[in-house]
Design a protein around this motif. Sequence first.
Motif, PDB file in Angstrom:
ATOM      1  N   VAL A 178      -8.875   4.529  -8.437  1.00  0.00           N
ATOM      2  CA  VAL A 178     -10.309   4.341  -8.206  1.00  0.00           C
ATOM      3  C   VAL A 178     -10.640   4.746  -6.777  1.00  0.00           C
ATOM      4  CG1 VAL A 178     -12.211   2.696  -8.174  1.00  0.00           C
ATOM      5  CG2 VAL A 178     -10.372   2.435  -9.852  1.00  0.00           C
ATOM      6  N   PRO A 179     -11.357   5.860  -6.578  1.00  0.00           N
ATOM      7  CA  PRO A 179     -11.779   6.230  -5.226  1.00  0.00           C
ATOM      8  C   PRO A 179     -12.664   5.127  -4.635  1.00  0.00           C
ATOM      9  CG  PRO A 179     -12.116   8.047  -6.768  1.00  0.00           C
ATOM     10  CD  PRO A 179     -11.785   6.832  -7.589  1.00  0.00           C
ATOM     11  N   LEU A 180     -12.587   4.942  -3.346  1.00  0.00           N
ATOM     12  CA  LEU A 180     -13.333   3.872  -2.704  1.00  0.00           C
ATOM     13  C   LEU A 180     -14.828   3.974  -2.941  1.00  0.00           C
ATOM     14  CD1 LEU A 180     -11.475   3.574   0.720  1.00  0.00           C
ATOM     15  CD2 LEU A 180     -11.313   2.048  -1.262  1.00  0.00           C
ATOM     16  N   ASP A 181     -15.361   5.217  -2.988  1.00  0.00           N
ATOM     17  CA  ASP A 181     -16.810   5.370  -3.136  1.00  0.00           C
ATOM     18  C   ASP A 181     -17.268   5.198  -4.581  1.00  0.00           C
ATOM     19  OD1 ASP A 181     -15.497   7.644  -3.901  1.00  0.00           O
ATOM     20  OD2 ASP A 181     -17.089   9.002  -3.263  1.00  0.00           O
ATOM     21  N   LEU A 182     -16.298   5.027  -5.512  1.00  0.00           N
ATOM     22  CA  LEU A 182     -16.655   4.831  -6.913  1.00  0.00           C
ATOM     23  C   LEU A 182     -16.141   3.496  -7.445  1.00  0.00           C
ATOM     24  CD1 LEU A 182     -15.934   8.391  -8.389  1.00  0.00           C
ATOM     25  CD2 LEU A 182     -18.146   7.404  -7.835  1.00  0.00           C
ATOM     26  N   ALA A 183     -15.818   2.600  -6.561  1.00  0.00           N
ATOM     27  CA  ALA A 183     -15.187   1.352  -6.975  1.00  0.00           C
ATOM     28  C   ALA A 183     -16.037   0.539  -7.935  1.00  0.00           C
ATOM     29  CB  ALA A 183     -14.849   0.509  -5.737  1.00  0.00           C
TER      30      ALA A 183
ATOM     31  N   ARG B  20       0.833  -1.200   0.000  1.00  0.00           N
ATOM     32  CA  ARG B  20       0.000   0.000   0.000  1.00  0.00           C
ATOM     33  C   ARG B  20       0.869   1.253   0.000  1.00  0.00           C
ATOM     34  NH1 ARG B  20      -5.089  -0.264   2.113  1.00  0.00           N
ATOM     35  NH2 ARG B  20      -5.145   1.975   1.655  1.00  0.00           N
ATOM     36  N   ALA B  21       1.989   1.200   0.682  1.00  0.00           N
ATOM     37  CA  ALA B  21       2.900   2.350   0.711  1.00  0.00           C
ATOM     38  C   ALA B  21       3.439   2.631  -0.691  1.00  0.00           C
ATOM     39  CB  ALA B  21       4.047   2.095   1.685  1.00  0.00           C
ATOM     40  N   ARG B  22       3.753   1.575  -1.429  1.00  0.00           N
ATOM     41  CA  ARG B  22       4.242   1.753  -2.807  1.00  0.00           C
ATOM     42  C   ARG B  22       3.151   2.344  -3.685  1.00  0.00           C
ATOM     43  NH1 ARG B  22       7.529  -3.153  -5.303  1.00  0.00           N
ATOM     44  NH2 ARG B  22       5.618  -4.322  -4.878  1.00  0.00           N
ATOM     45  N   LEU B  23       1.924   1.845  -3.527  1.00  0.00           N
ATOM     46  CA  LEU B  23       0.805   2.381  -4.293  1.00  0.00           C
ATOM     47  C   LEU B  23       0.601   3.865  -3.962  1.00  0.00           C
ATOM     48  CD1 LEU B  23      -1.721   2.180  -6.092  1.00  0.00           C
ATOM     49  CD2 LEU B  23      -2.969   1.308  -4.095  1.00  0.00           C
ATOM     50  N   ALA B  24       0.661   4.202  -2.703  1.00  0.00           N
ATOM     51  CA  ALA B  24       0.455   5.588  -2.278  1.00  0.00           C
ATOM     52  C   ALA B  24       1.518   6.506  -2.869  1.00  0.00           C
ATOM     53  CB  ALA B  24       0.466   5.675  -0.756  1.00  0.00           C
ATOM     54  N   SER B  25       2.771   6.037  -2.903  1.00  0.00           N
ATOM     55  CA  SER B  25       3.853   6.871  -3.447  1.00  0.00           C
ATOM     56  C   SER B  25       3.667   7.093  -4.950  1.00  0.00           C
ATOM     57  CB  SER B  25       5.216   6.237  -3.167  1.00  0.00           C
ATOM     58  OG  SER B  25       5.344   4.993  -3.833  1.00  0.00           O
TER      59      SER B  25
ATOM     60  N   TRP C 257      -2.379  -4.198  -9.517  1.00  0.00           N
ATOM     61  CA  TRP C 257      -3.201  -3.242  -8.764  1.00  0.00           C
ATOM     62  C   TRP C 257      -4.558  -3.039  -9.432  1.00  0.00           C
ATOM     63  CZ3 TRP C 257       1.328   0.722  -7.938  1.00  0.00           C
ATOM     64  CH2 TRP C 257       2.082   0.311  -6.828  1.00  0.00           C
ATOM     65  N   GLN C 258      -4.559  -3.101 -10.749  1.00  0.00           N
ATOM     66  CA  GLN C 258      -5.847  -3.021 -11.456  1.00  0.00           C
ATOM     67  C   GLN C 258      -6.725  -4.205 -11.079  1.00  0.00           C
ATOM     68  OE1 GLN C 258      -5.708  -3.780 -15.633  1.00  0.00           O
ATOM     69  NE2 GLN C 258      -7.779  -3.059 -16.036  1.00  0.00           N
ATOM     70  N   GLY C 259      -6.148  -5.402 -11.070  1.00  0.00           N
ATOM     71  CA  GLY C 259      -6.901  -6.599 -10.703  1.00  0.00           C
ATOM     72  C   GLY C 259      -7.425  -6.554  -9.285  1.00  0.00           C
ATOM     73  N   GLN C 260      -6.701  -5.844  -8.418  1.00  0.00           N
ATOM     74  CA  GLN C 260      -7.127  -5.726  -7.023  1.00  0.00           C
ATOM     75  C   GLN C 260      -8.147  -4.599  -6.825  1.00  0.00           C
ATOM     76  OE1 GLN C 260      -3.295  -5.127  -5.224  1.00  0.00           O
ATOM     77  NE2 GLN C 260      -2.824  -7.331  -5.124  1.00  0.00           N
ATOM     78  N   GLY C 261      -8.424  -3.849  -7.887  1.00  0.00           N
ATOM     79  CA  GLY C 261      -9.435  -2.803  -7.810  1.00  0.00           C
ATOM     80  C   GLY C 261      -8.939  -1.428  -7.414  1.00  0.00           C
ATOM     81  N   TRP C 262      -7.608  -1.255  -7.311  1.00  0.00           N
ATOM     82  CA  TRP C 262      -7.075   0.050  -6.923  1.00  0.00           C
ATOM     83  C   TRP C 262      -6.969   1.001  -8.113  1.00  0.00           C
ATOM     84  CZ3 TRP C 262      -7.414   0.664  -2.025  1.00  0.00           C
ATOM     85  CH2 TRP C 262      -7.192  -0.400  -1.151  1.00  0.00           C
ATOM     86  N   LEU C 263      -6.790   0.451  -9.297  1.00  0.00           N
ATOM     87  CA  LEU C 263      -6.625   1.254 -10.504  1.00  0.00           C
ATOM     88  C   LEU C 263      -7.606   0.802 -11.569  1.00  0.00           C
ATOM     89  CD1 LEU C 263      -2.716   1.222 -10.871  1.00  0.00           C
ATOM     90  CD2 LEU C 263      -4.103   3.023  -9.829  1.00  0.00           C
TER      91      LEU C 263
END
Length: 268
Positions: free
Chosen positions: A66-71, A12-17, A49-55
């Motif tokens: 992808v914002p959490l409220d628009l997942a 998650r830290a890598r994604l955030a950066s 990350w796309q497969g996990q729903g983050w992108l």
Amino acid sequence: MKRDATTLPASRARLASVLRAAREVVSVDIASKTLGMERREAAKLLSRWQGQGWLRRIGHGLYVPVPLDLASSEQVVADPWVLVPTLFGQCYIGGWTAAHHWELTEQLFNETFVCTTRRVTRKQVTAQGTTFLLHHIPPKRLFGLKTLWRGAIKITISDPARTLIDMIAVPEVGGGIDHVVDCLSAYLRGKTADRELLIRYAEQFGNGAVFKRLGFLADTQLDDKKLAEECRARLTHGNARLDTSLRAAKLITAWHLWVPETWKAQTP
């Protein structure tokens, strides 16, 4: 050892950066540079990350967070203009989209018009629920542009005078010659109208048909004799068509211009 509640897991830290570095659009190059890894490895990570729903993927090697409220939503970018620089490279927003932005028209078009120096293999591209119409331009025509900031994203758009020159050069860019006339009329009535700038841009654009169309419209539709005379002094040989998408029926010899049947009654 107990993890601090404020400490992110390594992934998650890598994604955030990466998201901090990218701001709006995440690319393989940004991820590679931010995380100090090879592009192939970065591409695989973004895909994961796309497969996990983050992108969400919006193009080749391009993603948006992808914002959490628009997942579960198909559209995750509130302002699709922020996608333009990343998707289309050296480019600017122009045509009818710029005309609406500068309040030269109240007419809304479904597609966002983009002029790009990239080779256009598809004139229509859809990303994040927005359809972009692409028009190829040579690099020498990257002039008369303004900068807009949408958040941290720098957007380039043609200024009002340049928008009009583009639409007069290719009326299709402005939604057809009738709509172009309306936009030109709105510009010339405005307090910031600059006829000298129109002429200068037309000269720099380097297409003789622009002076024929602009002069004809100023003379016969807008009663702007000064602008018409400036154009007349710059007429080139050869005939052009008022709108190449319309069938021409009458040659206006004074302007070396073929006009459609519907324009006969409007032409002295």
